[in-house]
Scaffold this active site. Structure first.
Site, PDB file in Angstrom:
ATOM      1  NE  ARG A 138      -6.563  14.510   6.352  1.00 13.97           N
ATOM      2  CZ  ARG A 138      -5.723  13.582   6.870  1.00 13.97           C
ATOM      3  NH1 ARG A 138      -6.112  12.574   6.752  1.00 13.97           N
ATOM      4  NH2 ARG A 138      -4.727  13.781   7.319  1.00 13.97           N
ATOM      5  CB  THR A 157       4.288  -0.785   2.348  1.00 20.42           C
ATOM      6  OG1 THR A 157       5.013  -0.376   3.507  1.00 20.42           O
ATOM      7  CG2 THR A 157       4.535  -2.405   2.386  1.00 20.42           C
ATOM      8  CB  SER A 211      -6.384   9.115   8.764  1.00 21.20           C
ATOM      9  OG  SER A 211      -5.951   8.525   7.483  1.00 21.20           O
ATOM     10  CE  LYS A 253      -5.258   4.461   6.515  1.00 19.65           C
ATOM     11  NZ  LYS A 253      -4.979   5.647   5.860  1.00 19.65           N
ATOM     12  CE  LYS A 254      -2.285   0.239  10.122  1.00 22.77           C
ATOM     13  NZ  LYS A 254      -1.693  -0.899   9.400  1.00 22.77           N
ATOM     14  CG  ASP A 281      -0.330  -3.762  11.024  1.00 20.14           C
ATOM     15  OD1 ASP A 281       0.785  -3.981  10.558  1.00 20.14           O
ATOM     16  OD2 ASP A 281      -1.327  -3.284  10.475  1.00 20.14           O
ATOM     17  CE  LYS A 282       6.031  -0.921   9.900  1.00 19.08           C
ATOM     18  NZ  LYS A 282       6.821   0.076   9.211  1.00 19.08           N
ATOM     19  CG  HIS A 283       0.723   2.617   9.816  1.00 19.77           C
ATOM     20  ND1 HIS A 283      -0.207   2.177   8.805  1.00 19.77           N
ATOM     21  CD2 HIS A 283       0.416   3.904   9.832  1.00 19.77           C
ATOM     22  CE1 HIS A 283      -0.497   2.918   8.032  1.00 19.77           C
ATOM     23  NE2 HIS A 283      -0.148   4.320   8.471  1.00 19.77           N
ATOM     24  CB  SER A 284       5.876   3.614   9.167  1.00 12.61           C
ATOM     25  OG  SER A 284       6.790   4.789   8.745  1.00 12.61           O
TER      26      SER A 284
HETATM   27  N1  URA Z   1      -1.001   7.850   6.656  1.00 13.95           N
HETATM   28  C1  URA Z   1      -2.586   7.920   6.845  1.00 13.95           C
HETATM   29  O1  URA Z   1      -3.156   6.878   6.564  1.00 13.95           O
HETATM   30  N2  URA Z   1      -3.166   8.790   7.055  1.00 13.95           N
HETATM   31  C2  URA Z   1      -2.704  10.225   7.275  1.00 13.95           C
HETATM   32  O2  URA Z   1      -3.644  10.961   7.617  1.00 13.95           O
HETATM   33  C3  URA Z   1      -1.253  10.362   7.264  1.00 13.95           C
HETATM   34  C4  URA Z   1      -0.676   9.178   7.111  1.00 13.95           C
END
Ligand code: URA
Length: 444
Positions: free
Chosen positions: A170, A122, A185, A189-190, A82-85
């Site tokens: 938050r 996304t 955070s 999830k990843k 996966d990739k995450h931005s």
């Molecule tokens: N994206 C996230 O999932 N969590 C954060 O705290 C900031 C960006």
């Protein structure tokens, strides 16, 4: 253990134990930690920070707060990647990269987010496709990953629920911009998605949360170190967000831009560079290419021979969207009633762009949320946005605004004109890929 005692220790700058952090996160998940206590904890972390071991413990506890996916029973024929931005403007990379990596032999179960602050999300983009189910049940998600090779969906209730709760708190208590909290955070999830490799796109520049390069570097280092401590091989690529990445910003407009990219109708060069750079790292992490040159050749072939486009079309259909979306997307995507040029107020070169302001402009048009319960107008935004270093003449379009009402079009026009600084000097091109941080922590 008493939650208030643990919060007090963090408030006073002590290093928390793994047991204390686990207790807090378990209490957050089962509802015995109040919203006030969670907010106080987040603020204490915001001011006092956390050492690496604390971030690892926080990430682990948040990952274990819900289901951790395991893909082994599906006997997938390739690595789960996966990739995450960290978020930007005109950042529609995921829509292109997930099917592209699937076409190159990877499996991409992408858990994506909604717009956050001034940045686009996304999931909001995909929601502009009629019928696309961005929160399917787990069985449908797994089936799409297995059959198509990719699925882009939202965080379900049982994936890292502690993050879901803490994130919402938050968001309304000014504690988003905390390096330990962002790291935990994103990675919880990843890690819950059961990945074998992750590529992080850490944005820096006027449209990024980490506007300055040193901050972005620190976040990249934190994510790479914590992910690797959690046995998730991770590479971070720091990329430029001093201008929108695609020439479109707004949900349906970015989907159109991505489909045009996949069909070769139009490709923004900076977007292409970032897609390939991230794709190279994904293929290399997954053992799908022998070298970076080999990875780039495979990715370019899959983009140009239509394989990536075909995966995108199949993913949309597998998740409930139209089977002929790619062929007929113009008929499916919502359109704004007003489309008008944003004229340049002077002749010259575009020397700087307040990219954050463009994101705020999209929100003002209705393309993002002012409060969490807002519904999004998918049709609105900016298209044909001119980039840094481009020369314009007085009155020539800097972009086209897509709006619902004349008043919102006028406001968005003014925002874009103010966001672009036009002057007489020359501007050397800015490379979109700044640096890469390998799992070893080495910078390339
Ligand atoms: N994206 C996230 O999932 N969590 C954060 O705290 C900031 C960006």
């Amino acid at each position: 253990m008493l939650a208030q005692e643990i919060i007090r220790r963090k408030r006073d700058g002590h290093v928390l134990t793994g047991a204390e952090i686990t207790f807090l996160i378990e209490s957050l998940t089962n509802g015995s930690l109040s919203e006030g206590q969670a907010a106080a904890f987040a603020m204490a972390v915001f001011f006092q920070g956390m050492v690496r071991d604390e971030i690892v413990a926080l990430t682990g506890a948040m990952t274990r707060s819900g289901t951790v996916l395991d893909w082994r029973s599906l006997n997938l024929a390739g690595p789960v990647l996966d990739k995450h931005s960290t978020g930007g403007i005109g950042d529609n990379v995921s829509l292109i990269l997930a099917p592209l990596v699937a076409a190159c032999g990877g499996f991409v179960p992408m858990i994506a987010g909604r717009g956050l602050g001034h940045t686009g999300g996304t999931l909001d983009k995909l929601d502009s496709i009629p019928g696309y189910t961005s929160t399917p049940d787990l069985a449908r998600f797994r089936a799409s990953v297995q059959r198509v090779g990719c699925a882009i969906i939202g965080q379900t209730a049982d994936l890292a629920p502690a993050d879901k709760r803490l994130y919402a708190i938050r968001d309304i208590t000014a504690t988003v911009e905390s390096l330990p909290l962002i790291t935990a955070s994103i990675l919880s999830k990843k890690l819950a998605a059961g990945l074998e490799g992750l590529v992080m796109d850490v944005k820096t520049g006027s449209g990024a949360f980490m506007a300055q390069l040193p901050q972005a570097r620190e976040l990249a280092q934190s994510i790479v170190a914590v992910a690797n401590a959690a046995q998730l091989p991770t590479v971070a690529v720091i990329t430029d967000m001093n201008e929108p990445l695609a020439s479109a910003a707004g949900n349906a407009l970015e989907v159109k831009n991505a489909v045009d990219f996949l069909t070769k109708a139009h490709r923004d060069p900076r977007l292409e560079t970032v897609v390939l750079a991230l794709g190279v790292q994904m293929l290399r992490l997954g053992g799908l290419a022998a070298s970076s040159a080999d990875a780039e050749a495979k990715l370019t072939a899959a983009l140009n021979n239509g394989a990536a486009c075909e995966r995108f079309a199949r993913m949309v259909a597998a998740l409930g969207g139209p089977v002929d979306f790619v062929e007929n997307f113009e008929n499916y995507l919502p359109k704004a009633a007003i489309v008008q040029a944003v004229p340049a107020l002077q002749s010259g070169t575009i020397l700087s762009i307040d990219t954050r302001a463009i994101g705020v402009g999209v929100i003002g048009l209705g393309g993002g949320r002012k409060i969490a319960s807002d519904t999004i107008d998918a049709a609105v935004g900016y298209a044909h946005i001119q980039g840094l270093g481009q020369t314009v003449s007085l009155g020539q379009p800097l972009a086209f605004v897509h709006a619902r009402t004349p008043a919102s079009a006028a406001a968005a026009t003014h925002i874009l004109q103010q966001a672009m600084h036009i002057g007489d000097s020359h501007l050397a091109p800015i490379e979109p890929v700044i640096e890469t941080l390998a799992p070893s922590g080495k910078i390339a």
